[in-house]
Design an enzyme around this catalytic site. Structure first.
Site, PDB file in Angstrom:
ATOM      1  N   SER A   1      -6.738  -0.140   5.968  1.00 53.94           N
ATOM      2  CA  SER A   1      -5.714   0.655   6.641  1.00 53.94           C
ATOM      3  C   SER A   1      -6.312   1.891   7.290  1.00 53.94           C
ATOM      4  CB  SER A   1      -4.603   0.997   5.654  1.00 53.94           C
ATOM      5  OG  SER A   1      -3.421   1.320   6.335  1.00 53.94           O
TER       6      SER A   1
ATOM      7  N   HIS B   1       0.689  -5.813   3.263  1.00 55.94           N
ATOM      8  CA  HIS B   1      -0.326  -4.857   3.695  1.00 55.94           C
ATOM      9  C   HIS B   1      -1.370  -4.575   2.615  1.00 55.94           C
ATOM     10  CE1 HIS B   1      -2.071  -1.640   6.014  1.00 55.94           C
ATOM     11  NE2 HIS B   1      -1.745  -0.729   5.119  1.00 55.94           N
TER      12      HIS B   1
END
Length: 325
Positions: free
Chosen positions: A146, A303
């Site tokens: 990320s 995610h």
């Protein structure tokens, strides 16, 4: 760790519009593109212009190393609101499987690393570049999730000579504005700081109105600590919440706009969660333009790829990094 993914509408806006093809070989058939975004970054910026901080780290040593700690190590980077602790287990597993030393970093304004008023991808990439130079690391691999992924991508484009390859986990070289959840998390964490709680259960109760997911709350509570445990049991955040709150507008951005100016021609692996919206199919052309030798592996996860599907992630990384015959 960026927890809430941008919507497809925001991603489509970020990718903007396509132009004529550039004269470069790419892994996918992809025309060049212009990526919209803020004027905060400049592709002409140099790392030498950016004051760096000295990053804290943990070194995970393999039982059977294939080289010393300075040769072909792996540098592992966490996401927003995270720390080097997030990648401790995976770092040990990869060190075992690959025989390589792994440096798990705390990026600036996170964990045990120093705080600084500037928090953007060029600054974080400059810190990592300086870490590589200070420790005399040769041909390292970058792995980032990320926010850590965009840091790795920015470093690869800004100074490709420093690294040999990279693994970007569930993020891409595009602008994709963050949702309003992040300011809400900052609000909740500030409320915990103001309440002077002494137990994590109390902190969780304060955070609950700001985030319904227990898993996400536990992640956000991971940065609490006791500044003066001998005299005071009060829990506070290690994170400089004011700095990070002010940086949220930039953390969806990517510092480079034009792949005809900067391109990383060494191997790159992109691992994306199929239930996450961070790397939809429409951003693949941008990946191919900036990183023409990229590979992509899809993992059946959201995610949080590494924590949700650790074995699938481990397998993808090992397959990518193992020497090819």
């Amino acid at each position: 760790m960026m927890i809430i993914a941008p919507t497809p509408r925001l991603v489509r806006h970020a990718v903007a519009r396509l132009r004529a093809p550039v004269s470069a070989s790419v892994s996918v058939s992809a025309p060049a593109l212009t990526i919209s975004g803020r004027a905060f970054f400049s592709s002409a910026s140099s790392f030498s212009d950016i004051p760096t901080v000295t990053l804290a780290y943990d070194l995970h040593e393999p039982a059977k190393p294939v080289a010393d700690a300075k040769t072909s190590p792996i540098i592992f980077m966490h996401g927003l609101f995270g720390s080097k602790k997030n990648n401790r287990t995976m770092s040990k597993v990869l060190a075992r499987d690959l025989g390589r030393h792994i440096y798990a970093l705390d990026l600036r304004n996170h964990g045990d690393s120093p705080h600084d008023q500037r928090h953007d991808y060029l600054a974080m990439a400059a810190d990592v570049a300086e870490f590589i130079r200070q420790h005399g690391l040769k041909e390292p691999t970058l792995i980032g999730h990320s926010m850590g992924a965009k840091t790795a991508l920015a470093l690869a484009l800004q100074d490709p000579s420093l690294i040999t390859n990279l693994v970007a986990v569930d993020n891409a070289p595009i602008d994709a504005p963050l949702t309003s959840d992040f300011p809400r998390y900052i609000q909740g964490m500030k409320a915990i700081d103001a309440a002077n709680v002494t137990r994590q259960a109390e902190a969780d109760k304060i955070l609950a109105p700001y985030e319904s997911s227990f898993t996400i709350r536990q992640f956000l509570l991971g940065s609490l600590y006791r500044p003066d445990p001998k005299n005071d049991q009060t829990l506070k955040y290690r994170l400089p919440l004011g700095v990070l709150g002010g940086a949220l507008g930039y953390l969806g951005d990517f510092p480079f706009r034009n792949p005809s100016e900067r391109r990383f021609v060494k191997p790159a692996l992109f691992v994306r969660g199929t239930k996450s919206l961070y790397v939809p199919d429409e951003v693949i052309p941008a990946i191919g333009e900036f990183f023409p030798r990229f590979e992509m592996v899809d993992v059946d996860s959201g995610h949080w790829v590494i924590s949700e599907k650790p074995e699938a992630f481990r397998e993808a990384v090992v397959n990518f990094l193992e020497p090819k015959e």
